[in-house]
Every structure is written in structure tokens, then in C-alpha cells.
Design a protein around this motif. Structure first.
Motif, short mmCIF file in Angstrom:
data_model
loop_
_atom_site.label_atom_id
_atom_site.label_comp_id
_atom_site.label_asym_id
_atom_site.label_seq_id
_atom_site.Cartn_x
_atom_site.Cartn_y
_atom_site.Cartn_z
N ARG A 34 0.84 -1.19 0.00
CA ARG A 34 0.00 0.00 0.00
C ARG A 34 0.88 1.24 0.00
NH1 ARG A 34 -5.30 -0.82 1.17
NH2 ARG A 34 -5.87 -2.95 1.73
N LYS A 35 0.36 2.26 -0.65
CA LYS A 35 1.07 3.53 -0.71
C LYS A 35 0.06 4.65 -0.54
CE LYS A 35 4.16 6.22 -3.67
NZ LYS A 35 4.86 6.26 -4.98
N PRO A 36 0.30 5.54 0.41
CA PRO A 36 -0.66 6.63 0.65
C PRO A 36 -0.84 7.50 -0.59
CG PRO A 36 0.93 6.47 2.43
CD PRO A 36 1.44 5.58 1.33
N CYS A 37 -2.08 7.90 -0.85
CA CYS A 37 -2.38 8.77 -1.99
C CYS A 37 -3.19 9.97 -1.48
CB CYS A 37 -3.17 8.03 -3.06
SG CYS A 37 -2.26 6.70 -3.85
N THR A 38 -2.88 11.13 -1.98
CA THR A 38 -3.62 12.33 -1.62
C THR A 38 -4.15 12.97 -2.89
OG1 THR A 38 -2.18 12.72 0.28
CG2 THR A 38 -3.51 14.57 -0.49
N PHE A 39 -5.46 13.13 -2.96
CA PHE A 39 -6.06 13.77 -4.12
C PHE A 39 -7.37 14.43 -3.70
CE2 PHE A 39 -6.92 9.23 -4.05
CZ PHE A 39 -8.31 9.19 -4.00
N SER A 40 -7.78 15.40 -4.48
CA SER A 40 -9.00 16.14 -4.18
C SER A 40 -10.16 15.61 -5.02
CB SER A 40 -8.80 17.63 -4.48
OG SER A 40 -7.77 18.17 -3.67
N LEU A 41 -11.34 15.57 -4.40
CA LEU A 41 -12.54 15.12 -5.08
C LEU A 41 -13.62 16.19 -4.97
CD1 LEU A 41 -12.80 11.44 -3.75
CD2 LEU A 41 -12.05 12.15 -6.02
N PRO A 42 -14.48 16.29 -5.97
CA PRO A 42 -15.63 17.20 -5.85
C PRO A 42 -16.48 16.80 -4.65
CG PRO A 42 -15.35 16.46 -8.11
CD PRO A 42 -14.43 15.63 -7.29
N ASN A 43 -17.14 17.75 -4.06
CA ASN A 43 -17.95 17.47 -2.87
C ASN A 43 -18.99 16.38 -3.13
OD1 ASN A 43 -16.57 19.38 -1.37
ND2 ASN A 43 -18.01 21.03 -1.86
N SER A 44 -19.61 16.42 -4.31
CA SER A 44 -20.64 15.43 -4.62
C SER A 44 -20.03 14.03 -4.71
CB SER A 44 -21.33 15.78 -5.94
OG SER A 44 -20.39 15.85 -7.01
N THR A 45 -18.84 13.92 -5.31
CA THR A 45 -18.17 12.63 -5.42
C THR A 45 -17.75 12.13 -4.04
OG1 THR A 45 -17.33 13.24 -7.60
CG2 THR A 45 -16.27 11.39 -6.51
N ARG A 46 -17.26 13.04 -3.23
CA ARG A 46 -16.84 12.68 -1.87
C ARG A 46 -18.03 12.17 -1.06
NH1 ARG A 46 -15.34 11.03 2.05
NH2 ARG A 46 -13.68 11.65 3.49
N ALA A 47 -19.17 12.82 -1.22
CA ALA A 47 -20.37 12.39 -0.50
C ALA A 47 -20.83 11.02 -0.99
CB ALA A 47 -21.48 13.42 -0.68
N SER A 48 -20.75 10.81 -2.30
CA SER A 48 -21.15 9.52 -2.88
C SER A 48 -20.23 8.41 -2.38
CB SER A 48 -21.10 9.60 -4.40
OG SER A 48 -21.42 8.36 -4.98
N LEU A 49 -18.93 8.71 -2.27
CA LEU A 49 -17.97 7.73 -1.78
C LEU A 49 -18.29 7.33 -0.35
CD1 LEU A 49 -15.34 6.13 -2.14
CD2 LEU A 49 -14.09 8.19 -1.45
N SER A 50 -18.57 8.32 0.48
CA SER A 50 -18.90 8.04 1.88
C SER A 50 -20.19 7.23 1.99
CB SER A 50 -19.05 9.35 2.65
OG SER A 50 -17.84 10.08 2.65
N ARG A 51 -21.17 7.58 1.15
CA ARG A 51 -22.45 6.87 1.18
C ARG A 51 -22.28 5.41 0.76
NH1 ARG A 51 -24.83 10.38 -1.29
NH2 ARG A 51 -24.72 9.58 -3.43
N ARG A 52 -21.49 5.18 -0.27
CA ARG A 52 -21.23 3.81 -0.72
C ARG A 52 -20.55 2.99 0.37
NH1 ARG A 52 -20.79 2.01 -6.09
NH2 ARG A 52 -21.71 3.41 -7.63
N ALA A 53 -19.57 3.61 1.02
CA ALA A 53 -18.85 2.91 2.08
C ALA A 53 -19.79 2.54 3.23
CB ALA A 53 -17.70 3.77 2.58
N LYS A 54 -20.65 3.48 3.59
CA LYS A 54 -21.59 3.24 4.69
C LYS A 54 -22.60 2.16 4.32
CE LYS A 54 -24.86 5.64 7.72
NZ LYS A 54 -25.50 6.96 8.04
N ASP A 55 -23.14 2.24 3.11
CA ASP A 55 -24.15 1.27 2.68
C ASP A 55 -23.59 -0.15 2.63
OD1 ASP A 55 -25.94 3.32 2.45
OD2 ASP A 55 -25.77 3.52 0.27
N ASN A 56 -22.32 -0.28 2.26
CA ASN A 56 -21.70 -1.60 2.12
C ASN A 56 -20.89 -2.02 3.34
OD1 ASN A 56 -22.10 -2.52 -0.91
ND2 ASN A 56 -21.65 -0.33 -0.99
N ARG A 57 -20.88 -1.14 4.36
CA ARG A 57 -20.17 -1.43 5.61
C ARG A 57 -18.69 -1.73 5.37
NH1 ARG A 57 -24.60 -5.24 8.84
NH2 ARG A 57 -26.30 -3.69 8.82
N VAL A 58 -18.08 -0.92 4.55
CA VAL A 58 -16.65 -1.05 4.28
C VAL A 58 -16.03 0.34 4.37
CG1 VAL A 58 -16.91 -3.06 2.78
CG2 VAL A 58 -17.03 -0.77 1.79
N THR A 59 -14.70 0.39 4.29
CA THR A 59 -14.02 1.68 4.35
C THR A 59 -14.07 2.34 2.97
OG1 THR A 59 -11.86 0.77 3.74
CG2 THR A 59 -12.45 0.75 6.08
#
Length: 223
Positions: free
Chosen positions: A87-112
Motif C-alpha cells: 500500500r502507498k498513501p495517496c492524496t487527491f481532491s474530489l468534488p464534494n458530490s463525489t466525496r459524499a457519494s464515496l462516503s455513502r457507498r462505504a456506509k451502505d456496504n459497511r466497508v471503508t
């Protein structure tokens, strides 16, 4: 004998993840699942394709589907925690809508969120590989069709050439007859309409072959 199955979208063929999945099945599948006679008879068979067959068997029942879901989640955790999984740390910026979608997907699937990104990339790679395979198959099919078309054209050309030779011989005999008889038309007392129909029938074949060959070479045909 292992049946032909499609590749599992969520399990990589490369590496030894299939071995981990087989061990998980042996340890966590209930007795009824492991007691399946077909699976029990081939239990000593190992390999990615065998895992594909086992998963397909599980998915035939509701309990089996639930087990496969638990297996997938466990595999994601295994990948996340695996020391061999660099693994290698990555830093990148996402649009707010994409960031919210990512968090929602993670929560719905109970994963990180990291697991969500990994799954999306894996899915994209799988889709790209399948697209490449379909493209390769299509190219092969087109090449075969082109070859068949070329053979058909060669056959038509041969027929056309043979017909033209026959026409040339007939014309030669007609000219010889005219010169010998000093007449352009032979004496004939039969049905001229039948003669006309027969001539049209023979010429139609010549015109058809000529038109097909002309189309294949994109040149005007002679009617």
C-alpha cells in the motif's frame, strides 16, 4: 470434471487469493453446504476454476447467497489487512458530490472508503479486460468473414470467366456459321419466343455475376 464457468468479477485470477477463498469455504461453510455430494467428491481439487464452480453451487440457494456475501466481505478485509498487499498513501481532491457519494457507498456496504475505491478500480479493470476480450473475438470474427467473402468473390470470378469463355466460343461459332452460310440469320422454324426466353435466362446469370463482382470492387457493372 470442472464445468466451464465465467470468471468471478470480484476474485482476481492472478495470485493465490483463490487459495484463501477455498480455506474460508472449508472453515466457515456449514455442514450442509460442505456435504454437497458433488462438491465433496472433488474436494481435493484446487485452483481458481474450482473456486468458480464452488461459488456457482453456493449461489443456487438463499443461504448460499448469504454465505457468498459474507465471503466477499471477508475477502475485502483480508485484502485490506494483508501484509503482502503493498500500500502507498495517496492524496487527491474530489468534488464534494463525489466525496459524499464515496462516503455513502462505504456506509451502505459497511466497508471503508479505501475499500470502495479499490473495488471500483477492480471493477473497471475487470470491465476493461472483458472489453478487450470481446474486441479480440470481434476482430477474429471479422477476419473470418472477410476471408469467406474473398473466397466467395473468387468463386464468382471463376464462374464469370467460364461464362465469358462459353460466350466467346458461341460467338465464334456464330461468326463461322455466318461466313459459311453468307447469312446473318440461320433458317429457323421453331418458337422464337422460347428462344428469346432461353437467351434472357442465360444472359441474366452473366449479368448477375458481373454485378456482384462489380460491387465487390466498387466499379460500375455492364448490363
Amino acid at each position: 470434471m470442472i464445468k466451464d464457468r465465467n470468471e468471478l468479477k470480484w476474485l482476481r485470477r492472478s495470485g493465490d487469493e483463490w487459495r484463501w477463498v477455498q480455506q474460508y469455504i472449508s472453515r466457515h461453510a456449514d455442514a450442509r453446504m460442505r456435504g454437497n455430494t458433488e462438491r465433496f467428491a472433488r474436494r481435493k481439487v484446487e485452483g481458481y476454476d474450482q473456486v468458480v464452480v464452488d461459488i456457482a453451487d453456493f449461489e443456487q440457494t438463499t443461504e448460499g447467497l448469504k454465505f457468498v456475501t459474507r465471503l466477499k466481505n471477508a475477502l475485502r478485509q483480508h485484502r485490506y489487512r494483508s501484509a503482502s498487499n503493498g500500500r502507498k498513501p495517496c492524496t487527491f481532491s474530489l468534488p464534494n458530490s463525489t466525496r459524499a457519494s464515496l462516503s455513502r457507498r462505504a456506509k451502505d456496504n459497511r466497508v471503508t472508503e479505501t475499500e470502495v475505491v479499490t473495488m471500483l478500480i477492480d471493477d473497471a479493470e475487470w470491465a476493461a479486460r472483458k472489453h478487450s476480450e470481446r474486441e479480440k473475438t470481434l476482430k477474429t470474427t471479422l477476419a473470418l468473414e472477410r476471408m469467406r467473402s474473398e473466397l466467395a468473390i473468387e468463386s464468382l470470378k471463376a464462374q464469370f470467366e467460364e461464362t465469358m469463355k462459353h460466350l466467346e466460343r458461341s460467338t465464334e461459332r456464330l461468326v463461322m456459321w455466318e461466313q459459311a452460310m453468307e447469312s446473318e440469320q440461320p433458317p429457323f422454324e421453331g418458337d422464337k419466343e422460347n428462344v428469346k426466353r432461353e437467351v434472357e435466362k442465360r444472359l441474366k446469370k452473366v449479368k448477375t455475376v458481373n454485378a456482384i463482382i462489380a460491387l465487390s470492387y466498387d466499379v460500375p457493372s455492364r448490363n
